[in-house]
Design a protein around this motif. Structure first.
Motif, PDB file in Angstrom:
ATOM      1  N   CYS A  27       1.359  -4.774 -10.591  1.00 45.65           N
ATOM      2  CA  CYS A  27       0.629  -3.806 -10.709  1.00 45.65           C
ATOM      3  C   CYS A  27      -0.233  -3.481 -12.055  1.00 45.65           C
ATOM      4  CB  CYS A  27       1.895  -2.367 -10.645  1.00 45.65           C
ATOM      5  SG  CYS A  27       0.806  -1.010 -10.792  1.00 45.65           S
ATOM      6  N   ARG A  29      -1.833  -1.072 -13.210  1.00 50.82           N
ATOM      7  CA  ARG A  29      -1.785   0.024 -13.712  1.00 50.82           C
ATOM      8  C   ARG A  29      -0.563   0.284 -14.617  1.00 50.82           C
ATOM      9  NH1 ARG A  29      -2.683   4.153  -8.512  1.00 50.82           N
ATOM     10  NH2 ARG A  29      -4.734   3.483  -7.905  1.00 50.82           N
ATOM     11  N   THR A  30       0.431  -0.343 -14.408  1.00 52.20           N
ATOM     12  CA  THR A  30       1.802  -0.119 -15.249  1.00 52.20           C
ATOM     13  C   THR A  30       2.318  -1.619 -15.952  1.00 52.20           C
ATOM     14  OG1 THR A  30       3.108  -0.689 -13.367  1.00 52.20           O
ATOM     15  CG2 THR A  30       2.735   1.626 -13.658  1.00 52.20           C
ATOM     16  N   TRP A  34       6.420  -5.939  -9.264  1.00 47.76           N
ATOM     17  CA  TRP A  34       7.344  -5.470  -8.021  1.00 47.76           C
ATOM     18  C   TRP A  34       7.577  -6.648  -7.009  1.00 47.76           C
ATOM     19  CZ3 TRP A  34       9.165  -0.400  -8.080  1.00 47.76           C
ATOM     20  CH2 TRP A  34       8.537   0.578  -9.118  1.00 47.76           C
ATOM     21  N   SER A  45      11.852  -3.819  -9.939  1.00 47.65           N
ATOM     22  CA  SER A  45      10.523  -3.934 -10.648  1.00 47.65           C
ATOM     23  C   SER A  45      11.005  -4.549 -11.869  1.00 47.65           C
ATOM     24  CB  SER A  45      10.023  -2.500 -11.112  1.00 47.65           C
ATOM     25  OG  SER A  45      10.629  -1.810 -11.988  1.00 47.65           O
ATOM     26  N   LEU A  69       1.396  -1.750  -2.686  1.00 43.23           N
ATOM     27  CA  LEU A  69       0.820  -0.781  -3.585  1.00 43.23           C
ATOM     28  C   LEU A  69      -0.207   0.059  -2.855  1.00 43.23           C
ATOM     29  CD1 LEU A  69       0.310  -3.080  -6.809  1.00 43.23           C
ATOM     30  CD2 LEU A  69       2.457  -1.775  -6.136  1.00 43.23           C
ATOM     31  N   GLY A  73      -0.607   5.560  -5.732  1.00 41.18           N
ATOM     32  CA  GLY A  73       0.665   5.312  -6.758  1.00 41.18           C
ATOM     33  C   GLY A  73       2.030   5.258  -5.946  1.00 41.18           C
ATOM     34  N   HIS A  75       4.513   3.682  -3.058  1.00 39.54           N
ATOM     35  CA  HIS A  75       4.797   2.243  -2.183  1.00 39.54           C
ATOM     36  C   HIS A  75       4.799   2.362  -0.936  1.00 39.54           C
ATOM     37  CE1 HIS A  75       5.965   0.671  -6.212  1.00 39.54           C
ATOM     38  NE2 HIS A  75       5.554  -0.450  -5.584  1.00 39.54           N
ATOM     39  N   GLU A 292      -4.412  -7.234  -7.384  1.00 42.77           N
ATOM     40  CA  GLU A 292      -3.918  -6.947  -6.130  1.00 42.77           C
ATOM     41  C   GLU A 292      -4.622  -5.905  -5.372  1.00 42.77           C
ATOM     42  OE1 GLU A 292      -1.443  -8.569  -3.220  1.00 42.77           O
ATOM     43  OE2 GLU A 292      -1.086  -9.087  -4.994  1.00 42.77           O
ATOM     44  N   ARG A 294      -4.862  -2.362  -2.975  1.00 42.33           N
ATOM     45  CA  ARG A 294      -4.196  -1.411  -2.774  1.00 42.33           C
ATOM     46  C   ARG A 294      -4.557  -0.700  -1.317  1.00 42.33           C
ATOM     47  NH1 ARG A 294      -1.314   0.983  -7.131  1.00 42.33           N
ATOM     48  NH2 ARG A 294      -1.771  -0.405  -9.014  1.00 42.33           N
TER      49      ARG A 294
END
Length: 297
Positions: A27, A29-30, A34, A45, A69, A73, A75, A292, A294
């Motif tokens: 991910c 974004r973070t 995962w 994670s 993803l 946001g 799952h 990745e 989404r």
């Protein structure tokens, strides 16, 4: 010429001891990795900046086949034969779609294309009957069957230009490539990509790098390989265990190949000799991956 990368370059990231670790996804974004454990159902994670491994048990599930993803946001989780959406804050998972019913199957490998559609396959729970199928699922939850006659769906991957689709049937020991229309998501011109039916090798999860190389883990084969754009193996990574399952690229620059693994099918003696079986591994600097995709939900 084939480059062989030795186990000395393989780093253990997380000693998760997964029964059937699968579907690693980075991910951006973070900046977290995962992945799932299919048969001991849990979402996991890992934050490399803090070395923190977090585990989210999925109570009430028999299998957690894979995950994706999403734009929101959340799952998207493959729960047995259904898809559910789990909120970003870790709340209860809400039903999203039923893919199949009435078969002794479960959902397995899945990947999202550039337009936010999930491509996911089912597999026979007995591992020998061709009862599985490949499906395409859109943001409305509609699941369209693409083809059947599959034993164990795996190796779903899209080329960087979105014009080639790869699919593997692990228990048939074969992989195929299709032409793909990147806009409407139709596939055609199925042809054999790799045939391991004589050797009995088990190609499993796969992903592409930015140069069009296809990376594939070989379950029970102790290795990950890269096929160049011409379909020839040009890199082999030797792993310190028997069962690699799936691959992705991660890290800030997507230059770290990440490999999930499994303890499944290993004897007590083999488990004792492979203390890192079921762990998550990293190999740095072998190639650069793609972000990745989404799911559009």
């Amino acid at each position: 010429m084939t480059e062989v990368i030795p186990t000395s370059r393989v780093e253990c990231l997380v000693r998760s001891r997964d029964q059937l670790g699968e579907t690693p996804l980075w991910c951006e974004r973070t900046n977290k990795l995962w992945w799932v454990d299919i048969e001991n159902p849990k979402l996991q994670s890992y934050d490399p900046s803090t070395d923190f491994h977090e585990v989210f048990p999925m109570h009430g599930m028999t299998f957690l086949g894979s995950h994706a993803l999403t734009f929101s946001g959340r799952h998207l989780l493959a729960h047995d034969l259904d898809l559910v959406l789990r909120s970003a804050d870790g709340g209860d998972a809400a039903p999203f779609a039923s893919v199949e019913a009435g078969l002794d199957n479960r959902l397995n490998d899945g990947r999202v294309d550039r337009h936010g559609r999930l491509w996911i396959g089912t597999m026979d729970n007995q591992l020998h009957r061709p009862a599985g199928s490949l499906y395409r699922v859109d943001s409305s939850g509609e699941a369209v069957k693409i083809f059947g006659d599959v034993i164990v769906s795996n190796g779903i991957a899209f080329s960087p230009d979105g014009r080639r689709f790869h699919f593997t049937d692990t228990r048939r020991h074969q992989s195929w490539v299709f032409d793909m229309d990147p806009e409407d998501g139709t596939i055609s011109n199925r042809r054999l990509f790799a045939d391991y039916s004589t050797a009995g090798d088990r190609p499993d999860g796969a992903c592409f790098d930015v140069d069009g190389g296809l990376w594939t883990a070989f379950f029970a084969g102790g290795r990950v390989v890269r096929y160049n754009p011409h379909g020839q193996i040009d890199i082999v990574i030797e792993l310190p265990l028997t069962n690699p399952t799936c691959v992705c690229f991660g890290g800030d620059d997507l230059r770290t190949l990440i490999v999930t693994t499994a303890t499944k099918f290993l004897s007590e003696e083999k488990l004792a000799s492979e203390p890192l079986a079921g762990a998550v591994f990293a190999i740095h600097g072998v190639a650069q991956g793609l972000p990745e995709n989404r799911f559009a939900a």
